[in-house]
Design an enzyme around this catalytic site. Structure first.
Site, short mmCIF file in Angstrom:
data_model
loop_
_atom_site.label_atom_id
_atom_site.label_comp_id
_atom_site.label_asym_id
_atom_site.label_seq_id
_atom_site.Cartn_x
_atom_site.Cartn_y
_atom_site.Cartn_z
N SER A 76 0.87 -1.18 0.00
CA SER A 76 0.00 0.00 0.00
C SER A 76 0.90 1.23 0.00
O SER A 76 2.11 1.12 0.22
CB SER A 76 -0.90 0.00 1.24
OG SER A 76 -0.12 0.15 2.42
N ASP A 87 -8.20 2.43 -7.35
CA ASP A 87 -9.48 2.46 -6.64
C ASP A 87 -10.04 3.88 -6.73
O ASP A 87 -9.72 4.74 -5.92
CB ASP A 87 -9.30 2.06 -5.18
CG ASP A 87 -10.61 2.07 -4.41
OD1 ASP A 87 -11.65 2.38 -5.02
OD2 ASP A 87 -10.59 1.80 -3.20
N ASP A 94 -1.70 -2.23 -3.64
CA ASP A 94 -3.07 -2.16 -3.14
C ASP A 94 -3.72 -0.83 -3.53
O ASP A 94 -3.14 -0.03 -4.25
CB ASP A 94 -3.06 -2.35 -1.62
CG ASP A 94 -4.34 -3.00 -1.10
OD1 ASP A 94 -5.25 -3.22 -1.91
OD2 ASP A 94 -4.41 -3.28 0.10
N HIS A 95 -4.92 -0.59 -3.00
CA HIS A 95 -5.77 0.54 -3.35
C HIS A 95 -5.00 1.83 -3.64
O HIS A 95 -4.26 2.32 -2.79
CB HIS A 95 -6.77 0.83 -2.23
CG HIS A 95 -7.71 -0.30 -1.97
ND1 HIS A 95 -9.02 -0.30 -2.39
CD2 HIS A 95 -7.52 -1.48 -1.32
CE1 HIS A 95 -9.61 -1.43 -2.01
NE2 HIS A 95 -8.73 -2.15 -1.36
#
Length: 271
Positions: free
Chosen positions: A161, A243, A208-209
């Site tokens: 992340s 995202d 990740d996002h």
């Protein structure tokens, strides 16, 4: 996971207590790190074991100590971008396999990208098993994931992340324009590339996002992959995740389209 060896038990059992704590804080941190690492391996192992149960008898590798006993696959073209050789730690024996046993021929120990990545995901779907994804913030957590994957003869997804990548770089670095987060993710990616080959397991290297405000972080990682691709013919990372669920649908799709076009040139997947 197997219990600690007797020698480890004795050493840990007789470790002196810290009174007051700051006098032996280093030892305490070492024991805490070891405990966390063991816990992480146990959690990941449970996840991998659950996935492994879904393998069919013909699909799941039939060796228990990792691919050390597997034979090299004949007729498979050597893969590009082997990190270990460049770093002076060439793979031998199990981690020198050009492909991973009982997997599609393109899937090999180390970071998988492009067609190998698509083949691995398709193989998981066709055989009804999941590949766990673990957010890592240190090299020790990466190594715990690789060890668990090795012990379960299974592929794994290692991802970062933006906050975890910044932590990986260290709190002392300035994160203006996400420079520390970019550096941490890139540094972690090189660590994964080197050690995944040493452990002899297939790894999907993912992030990740990434929301709209984090797009500069994505741009920095893509720039690193473009440089890596120019030298090796494959990207540094396997894939990334955008995202944009907080943005209007039209903007979401248009932004994803721009990034997909850029990533497509590098044989990367976009989540």
């Amino acid at each position: 996971l197997p219990p600690l060896r007797p020698t480890q038990r004795r050493r840990n059992h007789h470790s002196p207590p810290c009174h007051p704590p700051h006098y032996c804080s280093s030892n305490a941190r070492d024991r805490t790190a070891a405990t966390l690492s063991t816990t992480m391996r146990s959690v990941i192992a449970l996840s991998l074991a659950a996935s492994a149960m879904a393998f069919t008898s013909t699909a799941r590798p039939n060796f228990r100590a990792g691919p050390i006993r597997a034979r090299k696959t004949a007729g498979v073209a050597p893969r590009m971008g082997v990190a270990s050789e460049e770093m002076g730690i060439p793979c031998e024996d199990e981690c020198a396999l050009p492909s991973y046993p009982n997997m599609p021929a393109s899937v090999h120990p180390g970071v998988v990208t492009g067609q190998a990545l698509k083949d691995l995901l398709q193989h998981a779907q066709d055989n009804g098993y999941a590949i766990p994804a673990v957010n890592c913030v240190t090299s020790s957590s990466i190594n715990a994931c690789l060890e668990a994957a090795r012990q379960n003869d299974a592929p794994i997804i290692i991802q970062f992340s933006s906050g975890g990548a910044q932590f990986y770089a260290g709190k002392g670095l300035d994160n203006t324009d996400f420079k520390a987060a970019i550096a941490g993710a890139v540094s972690g990616a090189y660590h994964v590339r080197a050690m995944a080959e040493q452990y002899g397991v297939p790894v999907i290297l993912h992030t990740d996002h990434c929301g709209k405000k984090l797009l500069p972080w994505m741009d920095g990682m893509l720039a690193a992959s473009e440089t890596y691709y120019a030298a090796h013919g494959e990207p540094l990372f396997s894939s990334h995740m955008l995202d944009l669920s907080e943005e209007p649908l039209e903007e979401n799709i248009e932004t994803c389209k721009v990034y997909l076009e850029r990533m497509g040139k590098l044989d990367m997947l976009l989540e």
